[in-house]
Design a protein around this motif. Structure first.
Motif, PDB file in Angstrom:
ATOM      1  N   LYS A 194      33.790  43.026 -19.151  1.00 21.28           N
ATOM      2  CA  LYS A 194      33.385  42.227 -17.988  1.00 21.28           C
ATOM      3  C   LYS A 194      33.769  40.746 -18.098  1.00 21.28           C
ATOM      4  O   LYS A 194      32.989  39.857 -17.774  1.00 21.28           O
ATOM      5  N   LYS A 195      34.983  40.509 -18.559  1.00 27.78           N
ATOM      6  CA  LYS A 195      35.489  39.136 -18.586  1.00 27.78           C
ATOM      7  C   LYS A 195      35.610  38.624 -17.162  1.00 27.78           C
ATOM      8  O   LYS A 195      35.900  39.367 -16.235  1.00 27.78           O
ATOM      9  N   GLU A 196      35.390  37.349 -16.995  1.00 29.49           N
ATOM     10  CA  GLU A 196      35.376  36.764 -15.660  1.00 29.49           C
ATOM     11  C   GLU A 196      36.763  36.666 -15.045  1.00 29.49           C
ATOM     12  O   GLU A 196      36.925  36.765 -13.837  1.00 29.49           O
ATOM     13  N   TYR A 197      37.755  36.443 -15.855  1.00 25.61           N
ATOM     14  CA  TYR A 197      39.112  36.344 -15.304  1.00 25.61           C
ATOM     15  C   TYR A 197      40.141  36.758 -16.341  1.00 25.61           C
ATOM     16  O   TYR A 197      39.855  36.783 -17.539  1.00 25.61           O
ATOM     17  N   MET A 198      41.306  37.089 -15.860  1.00 24.35           N
ATOM     18  CA  MET A 198      42.469  37.373 -16.702  1.00 24.35           C
ATOM     19  C   MET A 198      43.592  36.464 -16.222  1.00 24.35           C
ATOM     20  O   MET A 198      43.719  36.231 -15.027  1.00 24.35           O
ATOM     21  N   GLU A 199      44.345  35.972 -17.153  1.00 21.75           N
ATOM     22  CA  GLU A 199      45.434  35.060 -16.805  1.00 21.75           C
ATOM     23  C   GLU A 199      46.731  35.563 -17.426  1.00 21.75           C
ATOM     24  O   GLU A 199      46.748  36.000 -18.573  1.00 21.75           O
ATOM     25  N   PHE A 200      47.782  35.513 -16.643  1.00 20.44           N
ATOM     26  CA  PHE A 200      49.113  35.887 -17.136  1.00 20.44           C
ATOM     27  C   PHE A 200      50.013  34.678 -16.953  1.00 20.44           C
ATOM     28  O   PHE A 200      50.032  34.061 -15.897  1.00 20.44           O
ATOM     29  N   ASP A 254      42.587  46.173 -20.129  1.00 19.54           N
ATOM     30  CA  ASP A 254      41.528  47.178 -20.170  1.00 19.54           C
ATOM     31  C   ASP A 254      40.307  46.640 -20.900  1.00 19.54           C
ATOM     32  O   ASP A 254      39.172  46.812 -20.449  1.00 19.54           O
ATOM     33  N   ASN A 255      40.535  45.978 -22.017  1.00 22.45           N
ATOM     34  CA  ASN A 255      39.428  45.409 -22.785  1.00 22.45           C
ATOM     35  C   ASN A 255      38.701  44.327 -21.986  1.00 22.45           C
ATOM     36  O   ASN A 255      37.468  44.272 -21.985  1.00 22.45           O
ATOM     37  N   ALA A 256      39.448  43.477 -21.308  1.00 22.43           N
ATOM     38  CA  ALA A 256      38.827  42.425 -20.493  1.00 22.43           C
ATOM     39  C   ALA A 256      37.974  43.035 -19.385  1.00 22.43           C
ATOM     40  O   ALA A 256      36.877  42.562 -19.104  1.00 22.43           O
ATOM     41  N   THR A 275      48.950  47.735 -12.851  1.00 25.22           N
ATOM     42  CA  THR A 275      47.683  47.999 -13.523  1.00 25.22           C
ATOM     43  C   THR A 275      46.672  46.893 -13.216  1.00 25.22           C
ATOM     44  O   THR A 275      45.502  47.170 -12.936  1.00 25.22           O
ATOM     45  N   ALA A 276      47.119  45.659 -13.239  1.00 26.99           N
ATOM     46  CA  ALA A 276      46.230  44.531 -12.946  1.00 26.99           C
ATOM     47  C   ALA A 276      45.640  44.645 -11.548  1.00 26.99           C
ATOM     48  O   ALA A 276      44.485  44.281 -11.329  1.00 26.99           O
ATOM     49  N   ALA A 277      46.415  45.167 -10.627  1.00 25.24           N
ATOM     50  CA  ALA A 277      45.929  45.313  -9.248  1.00 25.24           C
ATOM     51  C   ALA A 277      44.727  46.254  -9.173  1.00 25.24           C
ATOM     52  O   ALA A 277      43.923  46.157  -8.252  1.00 25.24           O
ATOM     53  N   LYS A 278      44.581  47.132 -10.142  1.00 27.30           N
ATOM     54  CA  LYS A 278      43.430  48.033 -10.179  1.00 27.30           C
ATOM     55  C   LYS A 278      42.167  47.311 -10.646  1.00 27.30           C
ATOM     56  O   LYS A 278      41.063  47.700 -10.305  1.00 27.30           O
ATOM     57  N   TYR A 279      42.349  46.277 -11.458  1.00 28.44           N
ATOM     58  CA  TYR A 279      41.234  45.575 -12.077  1.00 28.44           C
ATOM     59  C   TYR A 279      40.824  44.298 -11.343  1.00 28.44           C
ATOM     60  O   TYR A 279      39.683  43.888 -11.415  1.00 28.44           O
TER      61      TYR A 279
END
Length: 74
Positions: free
Chosen positions: A12-18, A6-8, A52-56
């Protein structure tokens, strides 16, 4: 993890990595997940995280991401 996503998104972070090591996905593979129940809980939590990630975001491989970045820098 939900707060991080949510914070990312909000900042407006460019990417999220898991990332998770495959040994953590099996019983006894790490000190955190010693029992079958703990693994079941992990999978349940991961389902929520990925839903949740699929929403973002939209999933892409590293090659696709690198090509996009190269185009932006040119």
């Amino acid at each position: 993890m939900l707060w991080v996503m949510d914070n990312a998104y909000r900042t407006k972070k460019e990417y999220m990595e898991f990332m998770i090591h495959s040994s953590e996905l099996m019983q006894g593979g790490s000190p955190t997940f010693k029992t079958q129940k703990s693994i079941e809980n992990l999978y349940y939590d991961m389902e929520i995280v990925f839903a949740t990630a699929a929403k973002y975001c939209r999933g892409v491989g590293i090659s696709e991401y690198a090509k996009k970045k190269l185009k932006q820098w040119q």
